[in-house]
Design an enzyme around this catalytic site. Structure first.
Site, PDB file in Angstrom:
ATOM      1  N   LYS A  94       1.303  -2.263  -5.156  1.00  0.00           N
ATOM      2  CA  LYS A  94       0.554  -3.308  -5.894  1.00  0.00           C
ATOM      3  C   LYS A  94       0.036  -1.742  -7.151  1.00  0.00           C
ATOM      4  O   LYS A  94       0.117  -1.895  -8.401  1.00  0.00           O
ATOM      5  CB  LYS A  94      -0.966  -3.771  -5.499  1.00  0.00           C
ATOM      6  CG  LYS A  94      -0.847  -5.499  -4.896  1.00  0.00           C
ATOM      7  CD  LYS A  94      -2.317  -5.277  -4.713  1.00  0.00           C
ATOM      8  CE  LYS A  94      -3.171  -4.629  -3.864  1.00  0.00           C
ATOM      9  NZ  LYS A  94      -3.292  -4.515  -2.345  1.00  0.00           N
ATOM     10  N   ARG A 120     -10.740 -10.536  -3.952  1.00  0.00           N
ATOM     11  CA  ARG A 120     -10.230  -9.486  -2.633  1.00  0.00           C
ATOM     12  C   ARG A 120     -10.864 -10.682  -1.498  1.00  0.00           C
ATOM     13  O   ARG A 120     -10.069 -11.049  -0.582  1.00  0.00           O
ATOM     14  CB  ARG A 120     -11.012  -8.368  -1.933  1.00  0.00           C
ATOM     15  CG  ARG A 120     -10.633  -7.310  -1.857  1.00  0.00           C
ATOM     16  CD  ARG A 120      -8.916  -6.999  -1.757  1.00  0.00           C
ATOM     17  NE  ARG A 120      -9.209  -6.035  -0.349  1.00  0.00           N
ATOM     18  CZ  ARG A 120      -8.890  -4.341  -1.627  1.00  0.00           C
ATOM     19  NH1 ARG A 120      -8.398  -4.332  -2.598  1.00  0.00           N
ATOM     20  NH2 ARG A 120      -8.979  -3.524  -0.802  1.00  0.00           N
ATOM     21  N   ARG A 138       1.611   7.831   1.736  1.00  0.00           N
ATOM     22  CA  ARG A 138       1.194   7.552   0.663  1.00  0.00           C
ATOM     23  C   ARG A 138       0.463   8.715   0.547  1.00  0.00           C
ATOM     24  O   ARG A 138      -0.969   9.593   1.359  1.00  0.00           O
ATOM     25  CB  ARG A 138      -0.167   6.379   0.707  1.00  0.00           C
ATOM     26  CG  ARG A 138      -0.788   6.433  -0.654  1.00  0.00           C
ATOM     27  CD  ARG A 138      -1.196   5.017  -0.904  1.00  0.00           C
ATOM     28  NE  ARG A 138      -2.146   4.549  -0.332  1.00  0.00           N
ATOM     29  CZ  ARG A 138      -2.218   2.694  -0.043  1.00  0.00           C
ATOM     30  NH1 ARG A 138      -2.150   2.542  -0.892  1.00  0.00           N
ATOM     31  NH2 ARG A 138      -3.194   2.417   0.597  1.00  0.00           N
ATOM     32  N   ARG A 183      -5.725   9.284   1.050  1.00  0.00           N
ATOM     33  CA  ARG A 183      -7.325   8.813   0.739  1.00  0.00           C
ATOM     34  C   ARG A 183      -8.149   8.479   2.950  1.00  0.00           C
ATOM     35  O   ARG A 183      -6.693   8.356   3.803  1.00  0.00           O
ATOM     36  CB  ARG A 183      -6.716   7.327   0.566  1.00  0.00           C
ATOM     37  CG  ARG A 183      -6.562   7.655  -0.478  1.00  0.00           C
ATOM     38  CD  ARG A 183      -6.037   5.897  -1.785  1.00  0.00           C
ATOM     39  NE  ARG A 183      -7.091   5.067  -0.687  1.00  0.00           N
ATOM     40  CZ  ARG A 183      -6.792   3.662  -1.007  1.00  0.00           C
ATOM     41  NH1 ARG A 183      -6.296   3.577  -2.089  1.00  0.00           N
ATOM     42  NH2 ARG A 183      -7.587   2.403   0.144  1.00  0.00           N
ATOM     43  N   ARG A 186      -7.491  -2.832   7.339  1.00  0.00           N
ATOM     44  CA  ARG A 186      -7.815  -3.493   6.364  1.00  0.00           C
ATOM     45  C   ARG A 186      -6.578  -4.560   5.998  1.00  0.00           C
ATOM     46  O   ARG A 186      -7.076  -5.747   5.703  1.00  0.00           O
ATOM     47  CB  ARG A 186      -6.688  -1.826   5.910  1.00  0.00           C
ATOM     48  CG  ARG A 186      -8.116  -1.110   5.416  1.00  0.00           C
ATOM     49  CD  ARG A 186      -8.293   0.062   4.963  1.00  0.00           C
ATOM     50  NE  ARG A 186      -7.122   0.140   3.799  1.00  0.00           N
ATOM     51  CZ  ARG A 186      -6.079   1.215   3.342  1.00  0.00           C
ATOM     52  NH1 ARG A 186      -6.668   2.071   3.815  1.00  0.00           N
ATOM     53  NH2 ARG A 186      -6.304   1.083   1.975  1.00  0.00           N
TER      54      ARG A 186
HETATM   55  P1  AMP Z   1      -8.204  -0.184  -2.115  1.00  0.00           P
HETATM   56  O1  AMP Z   1      -7.989   0.721  -2.933  1.00  0.00           O
HETATM   57  O2  AMP Z   1      -7.393  -1.571  -3.066  1.00  0.00           O
HETATM   58  O3  AMP Z   1      -7.035  -0.429  -0.480  1.00  0.00           O
HETATM   59  O4  AMP Z   1      -9.690  -0.160  -1.996  1.00  0.00           O
HETATM   60  C1  AMP Z   1     -10.088   0.256  -0.743  1.00  0.00           C
HETATM   61  C2  AMP Z   1     -11.620  -0.292   0.039  1.00  0.00           C
HETATM   62  O5  AMP Z   1     -12.626  -0.240  -1.115  1.00  0.00           O
HETATM   63  C3  AMP Z   1     -10.931  -1.174   0.329  1.00  0.00           C
HETATM   64  O6  AMP Z   1     -11.017  -1.185   1.834  1.00  0.00           O
HETATM   65  C4  AMP Z   1     -12.346  -1.786   0.659  1.00  0.00           C
HETATM   66  O7  AMP Z   1     -13.706  -1.454   0.811  1.00  0.00           O
HETATM   67  C5  AMP Z   1     -12.870  -1.786  -1.085  1.00  0.00           C
HETATM   68  N1  AMP Z   1     -12.419  -2.556  -1.942  1.00  0.00           N
HETATM   69  C6  AMP Z   1     -12.079  -2.043  -2.831  1.00  0.00           C
HETATM   70  N2  AMP Z   1     -11.679  -4.056  -3.658  1.00  0.00           N
HETATM   71  C7  AMP Z   1     -13.060  -4.484  -2.700  1.00  0.00           C
HETATM   72  C8  AMP Z   1     -13.183  -5.637  -3.291  1.00  0.00           C
HETATM   73  N3  AMP Z   1     -13.012  -6.736  -4.217  1.00  0.00           N
HETATM   74  N4  AMP Z   1     -13.984  -6.356  -2.445  1.00  0.00           N
HETATM   75  C9  AMP Z   1     -14.739  -6.038  -2.229  1.00  0.00           C
HETATM   76  N5  AMP Z   1     -14.316  -4.287  -0.927  1.00  0.00           N
HETATM   77  C10 AMP Z   1     -13.177  -3.819  -1.859  1.00  0.00           C
END
Ligand code: AMP
Length: 210
Positions: A14, A90, A125, A158, A169
Site C-alpha cells: 500500500k 483499520r 523491506r 522498521r 500484525r
Molecule cells: P503501518 O505502517 O500501517 O504498518 O502501521 C504500523 C503500526 O502503527 C501498526 O502496527 C499499528 O501499531 C499502528 N497503526 C497504524 N495505523 C493505525 C490505525 N489506523 N489504528 C491503530 N493503529 C495503527
C-alpha cells in the site's frame, strides 16, 4: 478534496503504491497513519509516547489517538486534492469516525496479496526514516545499497518488521481490518487489485481502479 482508502495486509505494498502515485501526481497526497505514528514516536510527543508500546508490538493504537491525527490532516487538506489514505481506517469503528468527518470517500481499493508471500516481502523491506520512501532488497533495491535514492538518508529496517511482530500484525489484520472489505463492498465503493504484479504495474492498476 476527496479520499481514496488503501486496504490491504501489512506488506501488501500500500505504502509503495501510494508513494509512487503521489510523487508522480501533484493532486494526490499520500497520508500514512503508520508514518504519522512513527513520526510522533520519534519526536516524543504525548501521542507518540502513548503509541510506542502498541506500535512496537504490532497492536493497534487506541482509536481516539489515531483518529485525532487523521482528523487534523483532513482539516488541513483543501483544494483539488485526492488523499490516498494508507493504514486508516483499520477497523469498523475507525471507518465510522471517518464517515462522520463528512469528507467524501471516492473508493476503497483492496491491494490483494496472499499471506504466504507477505513474510518474504517484509523480511526484505527497507525504509527511509527521513522521506519515508520504501524499498525492497530484491524487488525494489535502491541504486546504492542502504541509501535512499530520493534524499540520500541511510535506510533502516522498521522495528516492527521482525518475524514475530509480523505474524501478530497479520492476525490483527485478519481480525480487525478485513471486515472493512465487506463494509465498503456494501456501500458499493470497494475495488480490488492484484498486488503481486511488481511495483510499477501495481501502481498503474491502483490508479485505474481508484
Ligand atoms: P503501518 O505502517 O500501517 O504498518 O502501521 C504500523 C503500526 O502503527 C501498526 O502496527 C499499528 O501499531 C499502528 N497503526 C497504524 N495505523 C493505525 C490505525 N489506523 N489504528 C491503530 N493503529 C495503527
Amino acid at each position: 478534496m476527496d479520499i481514496v482508502i488503501l486496504l490491504g495486509a501489512p506488506g501488501s505494498g500500500k505504502g509503495t503504491i501510494a508513494g509512487r502515485l503521489a510523487s508522480a501526481n501533484a493532486n494526490l497526497k499520500h497520508v500514512s497513519s503508520g508514518d504519522l505514528l512513527r513520526g510522533a514516536v520519534a519526536k516524543g510527543t504525548p501521542a507518540g509516547l502513548e503509541a510506542k508500546g502498541y506500535v512496537d508490538k504490532g497492536n493497534l493504537v487506541p482509536d481516539a489517538l489515531i483518529a485525532a491525527m487523521i482528523k487534523d490532516v483532513i482539516a488541513e487538506t483543501t483544494g483539488d486534492v485526492t488523499m490516498l489514505l494508507d493504514g486508516f481506517p483499520r477497523n469498523v469503528a475507525q471507518a465510522e469516525v471517518l464517515e462522520k468527518t463528512g469528507a467524501p470517500i471516492r473508493s476503497a481499493v483492496l491491494v490483494d496479496v496472499p499471506d504466504s508471500i507477505i513474510a518474504d516481502r517484509i523480511a526484505g523491506r527497507r525504509t527511509c526514516p527521513k522521506c519515508k520512501a520504501g524499498y525492497h532488497v530484491k524487488a525494489l533495491p535502491p541504486k546504492v545499497e542502504g541509501i535512499c535514492d530520493r534524499c540520500g538518508a541511510e535506510l533502516v529496517v522498521r522495528r516492527d518488521d521482525n518475524p514475530e511482530t509480523v505474524r501478530d500484525r497479520l492476525v490483527v489484520y485478519h481480525r480487525e481490518t478485513e471486515p472493512l472489505i465487506a463494509f465498503y463492498e456494501k456501500k458499493g465503493i470497494l475495488r480490488r487489485i492484484d498486488g503481486d504484479q511488481g511495483p510499477e504495474k501495481n501502481a498503474a492498476a491502483f490508479l485505474a481502479a481508484m
